[in-house]
Motif scaffolding. Sequence first.
Motif, short mmCIF file in Angstrom:
data_model
loop_
_atom_site.label_atom_id
_atom_site.label_comp_id
_atom_site.label_asym_id
_atom_site.label_seq_id
_atom_site.Cartn_x
_atom_site.Cartn_y
_atom_site.Cartn_z
N GLU A 85 34.96 22.70 70.22
CA GLU A 85 34.05 21.83 70.95
C GLU A 85 32.64 22.45 71.00
OE1 GLU A 85 36.76 23.08 72.24
OE2 GLU A 85 38.20 21.41 72.39
N LEU A 86 31.64 21.57 70.93
CA LEU A 86 30.27 22.01 71.08
C LEU A 86 29.98 22.29 72.54
CD1 LEU A 86 28.44 19.40 68.79
CD2 LEU A 86 29.11 21.73 68.20
N ASN A 87 29.13 23.29 72.80
CA ASN A 87 28.73 23.51 74.18
C ASN A 87 27.68 22.47 74.57
OD1 ASN A 87 26.09 24.42 73.40
ND2 ASN A 87 26.92 26.46 73.02
N GLN A 88 27.33 22.44 75.84
CA GLN A 88 26.45 21.38 76.33
C GLN A 88 25.07 21.43 75.67
OE1 GLN A 88 27.45 18.81 78.34
NE2 GLN A 88 25.47 17.98 77.68
N GLY A 89 24.58 22.65 75.43
CA GLY A 89 23.29 22.79 74.78
C GLY A 89 23.29 22.21 73.38
N ASP A 92 23.35 18.42 73.57
CA ASP A 92 22.02 17.91 73.90
C ASP A 92 21.09 17.99 72.68
OD1 ASP A 92 22.93 17.51 76.46
OD2 ASP A 92 21.97 19.30 77.30
N SER A 93 21.19 19.09 71.93
CA SER A 93 20.35 19.25 70.74
C SER A 93 20.65 18.18 69.70
CB SER A 93 20.56 20.64 70.12
OG SER A 93 20.09 21.65 70.98
N GLN A 94 21.93 17.91 69.49
CA GLN A 94 22.32 16.91 68.51
C GLN A 94 21.86 15.52 68.92
OE1 GLN A 94 23.50 17.53 65.59
NE2 GLN A 94 23.65 15.38 64.96
N ALA A 95 21.98 15.23 70.21
CA ALA A 95 21.56 13.92 70.71
C ALA A 95 20.05 13.73 70.54
CB ALA A 95 21.96 13.76 72.17
N PHE A 96 19.29 14.78 70.84
CA PHE A 96 17.84 14.70 70.69
C PHE A 96 17.46 14.54 69.22
CE2 PHE A 96 13.70 16.69 69.96
CZ PHE A 96 12.91 15.93 70.81
N ASN A 273 13.34 24.31 69.76
CA ASN A 273 14.23 23.15 69.73
C ASN A 273 15.36 23.22 70.74
OD1 ASN A 273 12.91 21.63 67.70
ND2 ASN A 273 13.74 22.98 66.13
N ARG A 274 15.30 24.17 71.64
CA ARG A 274 16.31 24.21 72.71
C ARG A 274 15.98 23.15 73.75
NH1 ARG A 274 17.57 30.08 75.08
NH2 ARG A 274 18.73 28.71 76.50
N PRO A 275 16.88 22.22 74.02
CA PRO A 275 16.61 21.16 75.01
C PRO A 275 16.24 21.70 76.38
CG PRO A 275 18.57 20.63 73.73
CD PRO A 275 18.20 22.04 73.37
N SER A 276 16.79 22.85 76.75
CA SER A 276 16.48 23.41 78.07
C SER A 276 15.01 23.77 78.19
CB SER A 276 17.35 24.64 78.35
OG SER A 276 17.15 25.65 77.37
N HIS A 277 14.41 24.26 77.09
CA HIS A 277 12.99 24.59 77.12
C HIS A 277 12.14 23.32 77.22
CE1 HIS A 277 13.85 28.66 74.93
NE2 HIS A 277 14.06 28.74 76.24
N LEU A 278 12.52 22.29 76.49
CA LEU A 278 11.78 21.03 76.55
C LEU A 278 11.85 20.42 77.94
CD1 LEU A 278 10.22 18.76 75.19
CD2 LEU A 278 12.41 17.81 74.41
N PRO A 315 22.81 22.27 61.36
CA PRO A 315 23.25 22.49 62.74
C PRO A 315 22.66 23.76 63.35
CG PRO A 315 24.96 23.16 61.22
CD PRO A 315 23.88 22.54 60.38
N HIS A 316 21.99 24.57 62.53
CA HIS A 316 21.49 25.85 63.02
C HIS A 316 19.97 25.84 63.24
CE1 HIS A 316 25.49 27.26 62.14
NE2 HIS A 316 25.35 26.91 60.87
N LYS A 317 19.22 25.64 62.17
CA LYS A 317 17.77 25.60 62.28
C LYS A 317 17.25 24.28 61.74
CE LYS A 317 16.43 30.46 62.32
NZ LYS A 317 15.53 31.47 61.73
N LYS A 318 16.32 23.70 62.45
CA LYS A 318 15.69 22.46 62.03
C LYS A 318 14.35 22.76 61.36
CE LYS A 318 18.72 19.52 63.80
NZ LYS A 318 19.80 20.48 64.13
N PRO A 319 13.89 21.86 60.49
CA PRO A 319 12.61 22.09 59.82
C PRO A 319 11.41 21.62 60.65
CG PRO A 319 13.60 20.10 58.96
CD PRO A 319 14.58 20.67 59.95
N TYR A 320 11.60 21.51 61.95
CA TYR A 320 10.50 21.06 62.80
C TYR A 320 10.53 21.77 64.14
CZ TYR A 320 14.18 18.04 64.80
OH TYR A 320 15.34 17.57 65.37
N GLU A 321 9.38 21.81 64.78
CA GLU A 321 9.24 22.31 66.15
C GLU A 321 8.44 21.28 66.94
OE1 GLU A 321 7.99 26.38 66.64
OE2 GLU A 321 8.73 26.92 64.64
#
Length: 432
Positions: A85-89, A92-96, A273-278, A315-321
Amino acid sequence: MSVLFHSNRGWFVDPRSLIDRGYSPCIRWRETQKSHVKCRFKRQCFQILKSYYNVSASAAVDGGNKEMLQKTEKPPKKRKRKHSELNQGEVDSQAFHEKVRSVILEGTRSLVDSVRSLGYLNEETDAVKEPLPSQECRLAALCEMAKELPLVDDEEQESCSQSLVAEDGCSSHADLFSRLTENRMDWAAVVTLMGEEYVIPPHTAFLLSDFIRIQPLVHYGRMFDLVVMDPPWENKSVKRSRRYSCLPSSQLKRLPVPLLASPNCLVVTWVTNRPSHLRFVRDELYPHWGVEVVAEWFWVKVTTSGQFVFPLDSPHKKPYEMLVLGRYRPSVDASTSPSETSEVPVEDQRLIVSVPSALHSQKPSLSEVLKPYVGAEAKCLELFARSLQPGWTSWGNEVLKFQHTSYFTLTPADDGADASKDKTTETDVQQT
């Protein structure tokens, strides 16, 4: 040309050109002798020729349908978790990501196609085969040592700034830790500071200090129309690499932004890209400062041939910030409406597309992109800066990092040709 193309989707920028425009003309000071030099940021720093994880040709931004864009060679396998299972973070990242994916994909494709039609983003055939600069940055350690130095007394606050170069051409006397240092000239200067050579743009001011010694910036007496910051966000990768010290999110609230920002100042924060920081920036940090969120933008990183530097759906690093943009709304000026101050509306979900630097944490300059929203004469400030920009004030414990001469190519210039430029105005320099 620094902005290669602009549309309603965003901008495609050339970050190296944005840097170089501030260094012509340039004077090199050695002791009391000066000479004219040509100064260019090293080209190999922006040679991202291939995507990471060996993205196949079908993953190029301009190629095929959405499914083709996701075909990549599999990255190295990581150790499996005990639970799938994915953790909550991660949830959230996938949903965003799913929410903004089409904006990133379609906007990047449009901008890449446009600059290609202008002759850019063709595979480089004359790539520079030199290693990246590897200058060890000791500035943060020096700031730590400088904590033992006394701050400027209240009676001396009127003189809390100093000129970079004295009348005799000497710069070694400069107190970089408790006073703002200003290059008041119309040209860039290569000077010796703390035994090392640095390139300082024209009409720039900087303070080299850590978080707890930011007072001289407040006492500097300027109110800024634009504040850009790239905080040292906490994350596991940085902790492992020890590239720089992190700052807990809660500590960011202590930054004296309300004392530095003019009414309706545009505040721009780089966010990982961490949702908690956003969420922290949108829901805690900006409200704490009295800043109203007005837009969220994306910096999209592509190779010199127009591919995403990472697979878009990695799933690890995205090409955007992300960048979160807001306007400072001081409560004492609540009666002043945006229309009364000729505030320019900021469009949401714009893209800034560029080839990124291969140097860690070197972001592209936002000066040209943000100019329409703050005006050409705006007073601009960068917090947690690692480089300087013409006409800007910058603060950070590594504020001179990317100004070290090891990152530049310096060659002798025609003294006769460049000497005539010594009286170039600030505006002329910034438009070079």
